[in-house]
Design a protein around this motif. Structure first.
Motif: not given
Length: 51
Positions: A27-33, A37-42, A20-22
């Motif tokens: 986190p935005r996504v995890c291993p269960h997702c 995938v993360r795509d910039g801030p989304d 996760a960013p500082n």
């Protein structure tokens, strides 16, 4: 306790520290997702199958 912002699953503090960013506590996504995938801030669906 930290949790995934996408699916709500529990994640460890170490996972948050690494992925996760500082300024973010979760986190935005995890291993269960597996299909996300993360795509910039989304978060978006993966374009290919992840293995």
């Amino acid at each position: 306790m930290p949790e995934c912002s996408n699916c709500g699953s529990f994640v460890t503090v170490d996972y948050v520290r690494v992925f996760a960013p500082n300024q973010m506590a979760n986190p935005r996504v995890c291993p269960h997702c597996e299909d996300m995938v993360r795509d910039g801030p989304d978060v978006r669906e993966a374009r290919s199958v992840r293995q």
